[in-house]
Design an enzyme around this catalytic site. Structure first.
Site, PDB file in Angstrom:
ATOM      1  CE1 TYR A  61     -10.461 -46.591  -5.462  1.00 35.39           C
ATOM      2  CE2 TYR A  61     -11.990 -44.745  -5.274  1.00 35.39           C
ATOM      3  CZ  TYR A  61     -11.727 -46.054  -5.628  1.00 35.39           C
ATOM      4  OH  TYR A  61     -12.734 -46.840  -6.162  1.00 35.39           O
ATOM      5  CB  SER A  75     -14.654 -44.050  -8.320  1.00 35.08           C
ATOM      6  OG  SER A  75     -14.950 -43.479  -7.071  1.00 35.08           O
TER       7      SER A  75
END
Ligand code: NDP
Length: 256
Positions: free
Chosen positions: A159, A146
Site C-alpha cells: 500500500y 495517502s
C-alpha cells in the site's frame, strides 16, 4: 472561480467513502458526476444522493485494475456526456501484512488497484482532458495518495509503495501534460473514517489511539473533509497549480 457547472467529473471508487465525499462536493459545485466502481448496488445508492443535489449523475461498472475495463469506462462516459473535464483516481484497497508474509500475488493486486489503475485511467482519459492553452479551465486529474505517500507503514508495504508511486506518477503526468493544459495533482488524506479504515482499526491493534494522539485536530477525518480541496483542484481556481501533493490530514503530517 470554483464553479463546476457544465463540467463532467468521473470519480473511480465514487460510490462510498472518500470518493463519494468528493463526488458530493463536485455535485454541489454544479458538476455532472460519473461514479465508477464494481458494486452496482452501492453505486446506485451514491447516484441517488448525487441526483438529490441536482447532478445528472450516473454510474459505470469498472475494475480499475483491468486495462480493457478502464478503456470501456472512459469511452462510455464520453459517449454519454460528450466530454470529460475532471478525472479522479480514487479507487483503492489494502492488504495489511508485513513484507515477510506478503505473497507476490497480494503485492501485485494492491499495486494494480492503487497505482497501475491511475496510469491506465489517466492514459485513457488524456485525449478528452487535453485542451488549448487559452481554454477557460484546464483538464484536471486528481490522484488520491495517502500519509503513506510520505511515511512507510510496517503493516502495509504494498500500500505505501503504491501511494508513494502515486505522487511520482502525478508529478510525471503534470510535467508531461502541462503543454496540453492538463493540471494533475494529488491529495494525501490523513486518517479518514471509511470502510477501509474501519477494517484497519479491526486489524491493527492500537490504531485508533495512535491516530487520535498524533492528529492535532484530535479526530478522524470525514469523507466530506476532502470535498473542498477536491473542488479547488477540479476548478479553474487551480489552473496554475500542478504536480502538487496536498495533505488533508488535520495536521497528522506536521508533527512527529
Ligand atoms: P473505501 O473502501 O470506502 O472505498 C474504496 C473504493 O474503491 C470503493 O468505492 C470501491 O468500490 C472502489 N474500488 C476498490 N477496488 C476497485 C476496483 N478494482 N475497481 C473499481 N473500484 C474499486 O475506502 P476509502 O474511501 O477510505 O478510500 C478511497 C481512497 O482513499 C483509496 O485510494 C485509499 O487508499 C485512499 N485513502 C484513504 C484513507 C482513509 O483514511 N480512509 C487515507 C488515505 C488514503 P467497489 O467495491 O464498488 O468497487
Amino acid at each position: 472561480m470554483f464553479d463546476l457547472k457544465g463540467k463532467v467529473a468521473l470519480v473511480t471508487g465514487g460510490n462510498g467513502g472518500i470518493g463519494l465525499g468528493m463526488a458530493l462536493g463536485f455535485a454541489r459545485a454544479g458538476a455532472r458526476v460519473v461514479v465508477a466502481a464494481r458494486d452496482a448496488a452501492k453505486s446506485a445508492g451514491a447516484v441517488e444522493q448525487l441526483k438529490a443535489l441536482g447532478s445528472d449523475a450516473f454510474a459505470l461498472e469498472v475494475d480499475v485494475s483491468d486495462e480493457t475495463s478502464v478503456q470501456a469506462m472512459i469511452d462510455q462516459a464520453v459517449q454519454r456526456c460528450g466530454q470529460l473535464d475532471i478525472l479522479v483516481n480514487n479507487a483503492g484497497m489494502n492488504i495489511r501484512k508485513p513484507v515477510e508474509k506478503l505473497a507476490l500475488m497480494e503485492w501485485h493486486s494492491v499495486l494494480d488497484v492503487n497505482l497501475t489503475s491511475a496510469f491506465l485511467c489517466a492514459r485513457a482519459g488524456y485525449p478528452h482532458l487535453k485542451r488549448p492553452r487559452d481554454a477557460s479551465a484546464g483538464g484536471k486529474i486528481i490522484n488520491i495518495g495517502s500519509m503513506t505517500s510520505l511515511f512507510g507503514a510496517s503493516f502495509a508495504p504494498a500500500y505505501s509503495a503504491s501511494k508513494g508511486g502515486i505522487v511520482q506518477l502525478t508529478r510525471s503526468i503534470a510535467s508531461a501534460w502541462a503543454v496540453d493544459n492538463i493540471q494533475a495533482n494529488a491529495i494525501l488524506p490523513g486518517w479518514i473514517d471509511t470502510e477501509l479504515t474501519r477494517q484497519a482499526r479491526r486489524e491493527v491493534q492500537g490504531l485508533n489511539e495512535r491516530v487520535l494522539a498524533r492528529t492535532p485536530a484530535g479526530r478522524w477525518g470525514r469523507p466530506h473533509d476532502l470535498a473542498g480541496v477536491a473542488v479547488f483542484l477540479a476548478s479553474a481556481a487551480s489552473d496554475f497549480v500542478t504536480g502538487t501533493a496536498i495533505p488533508v490530514d488535520g495536521g497528522y503530517s506536521i508533527q512527529a
